[in-house]
Scaffold this active site. Sequence first.
Site, mmCIF file in Angstrom:
data_model
loop_
_atom_site.group_PDB
_atom_site.id
_atom_site.type_symbol
_atom_site.label_atom_id
_atom_site.label_comp_id
_atom_site.label_asym_id
_atom_site.label_seq_id
_atom_site.Cartn_x
_atom_site.Cartn_y
_atom_site.Cartn_z
ATOM 1 C CB THR A 101 -7.719 6.582 -1.528
ATOM 2 O OG1 THR A 101 -7.842 5.724 -0.744
ATOM 3 C CG2 THR A 101 -8.194 8.032 -0.750
ATOM 4 C CD GLN B 292 -2.816 -6.492 -3.120
ATOM 5 O OE1 GLN B 292 -4.269 -6.732 -3.825
ATOM 6 N NE2 GLN B 292 -2.204 -4.902 -3.479
ATOM 7 C CE1 TYR C 17 -10.771 -0.531 0.259
ATOM 8 C CE2 TYR C 17 -8.363 -0.812 0.100
ATOM 9 C CZ TYR C 17 -9.210 -0.723 -0.410
ATOM 10 O OH TYR C 17 -9.766 0.179 -1.930
ATOM 11 C CB SER D 72 -8.553 1.058 -4.322
ATOM 12 O OG SER D 72 -7.879 0.399 -4.526
#
Length: 390
Positions: free
Chosen positions: A339, A143, A173, A87
Site C-alpha cells: 500500500t 517518521q 514500519y 509508500s
Amino acid sequence: MNVLPKCLALIAPVVAACLPLVARADDDAGIRGIVDAAIRPVIQQYDVPGMAVAVIVDGRPHFYSYGVASRQDQTPVSENTLFELGSVSKTFTATLALYAQETGALSLGDHPGRYMPALAGFPVDRASLLELGTYSAGGLPLQFPDAVSDDAQMIDYFRQWQPDAEPGVLRRYSNPSIGLLGHVTAIALKSNFADAVESRLFPALGLNRSYVRVPQGAMARYAWGYDKTNKAIRVNPGMFDAEAYGIKSSAADMARFVQANIDPAGLEGPMRRAVEGSHTGYFRIGGMVQGLGWEQYPYPVSLQRLQAGNSPEVSMKPNPAVKLTPPRTPSGATLFNKTGATNGFGAYVAFVPEERIGIVMLANRNFPIPARIDAAHAILSRLAPGTKPR
C-alpha cells in the site's frame, strides 16, 4: 442524508459475485465488468476525484480510468496520468538496493557505517542494511521528527537514536529505516538517490514515464491530490522523501513494473536477479511475510488475512519479527502487495506471479486502506479464483 454510497457499497459484493469468472486475457468486457463493480462504489463512497486501475491477466495489462486528475481543469484520468505512489515507492528503493548488491556495489549484510563513517559505532550501525530495509533495525519510528530537515540533522538523529530491541527481533514500519537503506545505496552507487532511480532503475525496468522529480514537460500529466477538505495538494519535500514515498508514476508504467515482477525473464541479468530477490521473505509478522519492499501471503489468501496484514496493528505498531532461516523463496503461489499514500493520494499494488495476475490502483485521494484491499481482493479472486484461501 445521501444513502446512495452506502447502498452501493452493500450491493457491490453481490453484483461482483454474480459476474462470470474471467479466464481469458482477451475478455476486456468481462474484466471491465468485474473492475467496475468493485471500483465505482468505492469512488462514490469516498468521493475519489479520479482513479487509474490496471489489471494484469495472463501477463497482459488492461486499463480502466475513472474521474478527473484535476477538479479545477476537469482533466480526465488516463493510464498515463501521474499519481503519487506514497509508500509503494519503497518497492523501488528495495529493488535498487538489490540491484546494487547484484552489481557488487554493496552487500545487504553490510552495516550503514561502512558507507557513512559518521554512523560507525553507534547503535544504528548494529543493524544490517537488510534489517533497515525490512524495518527490523530495532524500533526506528514511522517518521523523522519535524526538526530533521537536512543531512547533518539526519546524521545527528541517527547518532542519538536508542533502539527498543536488538536488530532482527522487532518489526516497526519506518520511513527513516528504509530511507537509510536507500541513502546508503545511492552512496554505494556513487550517485544521489533520485539520479540513481531515474537514470538506472527506471530505464532498466522499461519505465519511461516515472519520476522522483517530475520534469516540466510532464507536469500536465501530474494529477492533483485532494485532502480531507478537498483542497488540491501535492507531496511536500522531507528527509528521505524520495527513498520512502516520493515516486510519481502512472498506471501504464506500474503495470509494466508488475509485469516485470510476474515474469522477470526479459530483464537484463543484474536487474532480473534484483527483481527476483525482492520476492524473498525474511521475517514472519503474524500472517504476513516481510520481504524487501513487498509483503507476502500464500495464495489464495482470505480477505481477513490480507486485511490483517495491512491493518494499523501492523503498519503503526511494533510487532515481533520471526526470522526465517534460511530466507524464504516462495515455493507455491504467493501474493505480493504494498500500500502507499500521501496526504492527497492513495495507492495499492498486488500480484501473483504463479497465476500471472496483478492489479494497480492509483487514486488522487487517500481513501481508506480497507476499501482498497476489499476492492482489489474482489477483483483478483475473480480473475484467478484458485482453491480454498489459506
